[in-house]
Structure formats: structure tokens, C-alpha cells
Design a protein around this motif. Structure first.
Motif, PDB file in Angstrom:
ATOM      1  N   ARG A   1       0.848  -1.194   0.000  1.00  0.00           N
ATOM      2  CA  ARG A   1       0.000   0.000   0.000  1.00  0.00           C
ATOM      3  C   ARG A   1       0.883   1.242   0.000  1.00  0.00           C
ATOM      4  O   ARG A   1       2.049   1.203   0.416  1.00  0.00           O
ATOM      5  N   VAL A   2       0.301   2.324  -0.452  1.00  0.00           N
ATOM      6  CA  VAL A   2       0.973   3.618  -0.471  1.00  0.00           C
ATOM      7  C   VAL A   2       0.417   4.464   0.662  1.00  0.00           C
ATOM      8  O   VAL A   2      -0.801   4.606   0.803  1.00  0.00           O
TER       9      VAL A   2
ATOM     10  N   GLN B   1      -1.186  10.805   6.250  1.00  0.00           N
ATOM     11  CA  GLN B   1      -1.619   9.639   7.003  1.00  0.00           C
ATOM     12  C   GLN B   1      -0.553   9.242   8.009  1.00  0.00           C
ATOM     13  O   GLN B   1       0.647   9.452   7.807  1.00  0.00           O
ATOM     14  N   HIS B   2      -1.040   8.629   9.114  1.00  0.00           N
ATOM     15  CA  HIS B   2      -0.104   8.148  10.137  1.00  0.00           C
ATOM     16  C   HIS B   2       0.555   6.867   9.638  1.00  0.00           C
ATOM     17  O   HIS B   2      -0.132   5.909   9.291  1.00  0.00           O
ATOM     18  N   CYS B   3       1.869   6.858   9.573  1.00  0.00           N
ATOM     19  CA  CYS B   3       2.604   5.705   9.054  1.00  0.00           C
ATOM     20  C   CYS B   3       3.152   4.886  10.208  1.00  0.00           C
ATOM     21  O   CYS B   3       3.986   5.367  10.980  1.00  0.00           O
TER      22      CYS B   3
ATOM     23  N   SER C   1       7.129  12.890   1.417  1.00  0.00           N
ATOM     24  CA  SER C   1       6.532  12.299   0.218  1.00  0.00           C
ATOM     25  C   SER C   1       5.777  11.030   0.581  1.00  0.00           C
ATOM     26  O   SER C   1       5.819  10.559   1.726  1.00  0.00           O
ATOM     27  N   ASN C   2       5.086  10.475  -0.398  1.00  0.00           N
ATOM     28  CA  ASN C   2       4.393   9.208  -0.184  1.00  0.00           C
ATOM     29  C   ASN C   2       5.391   8.098   0.125  1.00  0.00           C
ATOM     30  O   ASN C   2       6.536   8.125  -0.332  1.00  0.00           O
ATOM     31  N   LYS C   3       4.916   7.129   0.887  1.00  0.00           N
ATOM     32  CA  LYS C   3       5.757   5.990   1.258  1.00  0.00           C
ATOM     33  C   LYS C   3       5.089   4.703   0.798  1.00  0.00           C
ATOM     34  O   LYS C   3       3.871   4.545   0.925  1.00  0.00           O
ATOM     35  N   LEU C   4       5.890   3.773   0.303  1.00  0.00           N
ATOM     36  CA  LEU C   4       5.390   2.460  -0.098  1.00  0.00           C
ATOM     37  C   LEU C   4       5.746   1.452   0.984  1.00  0.00           C
ATOM     38  O   LEU C   4       6.905   1.364   1.411  1.00  0.00           O
TER      39      LEU C   4
END
Length: 285
Positions: free
Chosen positions: A169-170, A175-177, A206-209
Motif C-alpha cells: 500500500r501507499v 496519514q499516520h505511518c 513524500s508518499n511511502k510504499l
């Protein structure tokens, strides 16, 4: 026709007496198997891959491959002979991202997982010196000629297969990662970085995968040992080596055995018996 695949020729006397010889090998003192599930492991993408997931969240992980592993071994306090193994595994993740209808882009990155086990490795009080074959003595180091000194710690061995990707998921910056990160990009070895298509990026805004991985592994701990065994001198095989005929590939193909097992899927009753990883415990081959 007799099968001579295992036959060999040892001179005129095939029944010669066995000699007692001493061999130097490694003795397995302790081992364990494990089935780990690592959830929400962050994938450090290349700069190109980071640009892609910043534009889309439609990402599918295709495959995972173990690139390298680092094993750190240390003694366990108040437990003589036991050692803690800290194992860090570097995994290459290959993904596909959809940037629009028909616009499919491939990207890759590195996921890092870590596990710890405690195994018995006995004790050793000797210093081991071994010659280095790559050092011929010319312009050798000051300490040493052709020998290198080692400590008395046992040897840890990891055996693993490529992990199974369970989920991906990205995660957007808002959002809380809760992703699992055991190290930073700067700690990734050069041999791992060279296995991906570019420099790894670590942009916190940035977005995280993230991916969830299932990993099967066997860990064992060994020490050098000497054993006295019965042996005979080397046997020269009778079977001659045959090379493929490059001029006629169809002839080579016709000599191959038909893969019958590939066309006969095993029944569920046979698969259910395969609950042990040790060979010979079930009907699956």
C-alpha cells in the motif's frame, strides 16, 4: 540396459581396503526454522520510483528477491554457550504503478527486515589462523604475511527463500505511518544499492510504499571440528561427458524427458500431508 551412472573405476582392485583419514569440517551445534510475517515494511524507492508514487497510489508489488544479509553474533549474558544472532535481510521489491489508462510503469526499491534468535554455540578458547589464498606474500601487510587471526565465536548461517508479498500500500504524508524501519537509507550497503535501478530516496514529506512479507528461514550455528572417517582413494567415473549438439537444437529437445509431474497437480489429500519442511516426510517431491 544396465545403469552405469554411479559406477566408477578405481584401478584394478575394486575391493581395496578403506583408510582412516581425518577431515576438517563444520559441526552444526544448534539450528531452528522460522516462519516470519513482517507487516508494513517500508520500501526505500529509487528517485524515479519516488516520483511515480507521488503521482499515483495505484501500485502493485510484483515480486521480492533477497539480495544480501548481515548477521551479528554476540554472547548472551549469564548463559554460557548461548549466542544472540541479529539478522538483517535486504530485499529487492519490484512494483508496477498505473499512471493512467495503458500507462504502466515499473519501479524498484529495497525493503529491510530484521530478526533475532538465540542458539547454543558451545564455547571455544582457541585462536584460529588461516592462510589467505589471495595474498601471495608480495607486498603483504605488516601484521601478517599470509595469515589472519579470528576470534573464538561460532559461525552463524542463514538459509532463506525469496519472501512472499502478502500486501502492499501507499501511505500519504498526511496519514499516520506505522511502517517498520530498522535502519535508514545511509546504512544500506553499496552492494545492495547497486542492485536497484538508481539512487535510493528518503524524502520524509513524500508518499511511502509499504509491503507485508512472509519469509521462511533456517538458522544454524556451527563450529570447526575434526572427524576420523573411513575413506578410499578417489574413483574415476566410467561415464564420459557429453556436450549438447549446438547444430541441432530440436534433437536436444527431443532427448529431454517429458515433464509428466508438471501436468499432474497433486491432490489436496497429498498436499495436506506436507506439514514438515524436512525431506522425505510426505508424498510431495
Amino acid at each position: 540396459m544396465a545403469d552405469n551412472r554411479n559406477s566408477c573405476f578405481c584401478g584394478s582392485d575394486r575391493g581395496r581396503e578403506k583408510d582412516m583419514v581425518c577431515i576438517d569440517t563444520y559441526r552444526v551445534l544448534d539450528s531452528c526454522r522460522d516462519k516470519d510475517c513482517f507487516e508494513d515494511v517500508r520500501v526505500y524507492l529509487t528517485c524515479y520510483g519516488q516520483e511515480i508514487i507521488d503521482k499515483t497510489t495505484v501500485v502493485r508489488a510484483k515480486c521480492a528477491k533477497v539480495l544480501w544479509s548481515y548477521i551479528d553474533i554476540d554472547t548472551v549474558p549469564f548463559n554460557r554457550g548461548f549466542y544472540q544472532l541479529s539478522i538483517r535481510i535486504y530485499i529487492k521489491i519490484i512494483c508496477e504503478a498505473c499512471l493512467g489508462p495503458g500507462n504502466l510503469q515499473e519501479l524498484d526499491g529495497v525493503a529491510i527486515v530484521e530478526k533475532k534468535v538465540i542458539l547454543f554455540g558451545s564455547e571455544g578458547n582457541v585462536s584460529i589462523f588461516k592462510s589467505e589464498s589471495q595474498n601471495n606474500g608480495f607486498c603483504s601487510s605488516k601484521c601478517g604475511g599470509n595469515s589472519v587471526k579470528s576470534n573464538n565465536l561460532p559461525i552463524a548461517v542463514l538459509e532463506t527463500v525469496d519472501p512472499i508479498i502478502l500486501n502492499s500500500r501507499v501511505v500519504e504524508p498526511t496519514q499516520h505511518c506505522c511502517c517498520s524501519c530498522c535502519c535508514s537509507v545511509d546504512e544500506v550497503p553499496d552492494c545492495v544499492c547497486c542492485s536497484v535501478s538508481g539512487d535510493l530516496a528518503d524524502d520524509k514529506n513524500s508518499n511511502k510504499l509499504t509491503v507485508s512479507l512472509g519469509l521462511f528461514s533456517v538458522v544454524r550455528i556451527e563450529r570447526p571440528a575434526q572427524y576420523l572417517i573411513n575413506a578410499v582413494e578417489y574413483c574415476v567415473p566410467e561415464k564420459e561427458c557429453t556436450a549438447p549438439v549446438e547444430d541441432d537444437p530440436c534433437c536436444l529437445f527431443r532427448n529431454m524427458s517429458f515433464p509428466i509431474k508438471e501436468f499432474c497437480p497433486p491432490a489436496s489429500s497429498v498436499l495436506n500431508k506436507c506439514d514438515d519442511i524436512r525431506p522425505g516426510r510426505c508424498g510431495c517431491e
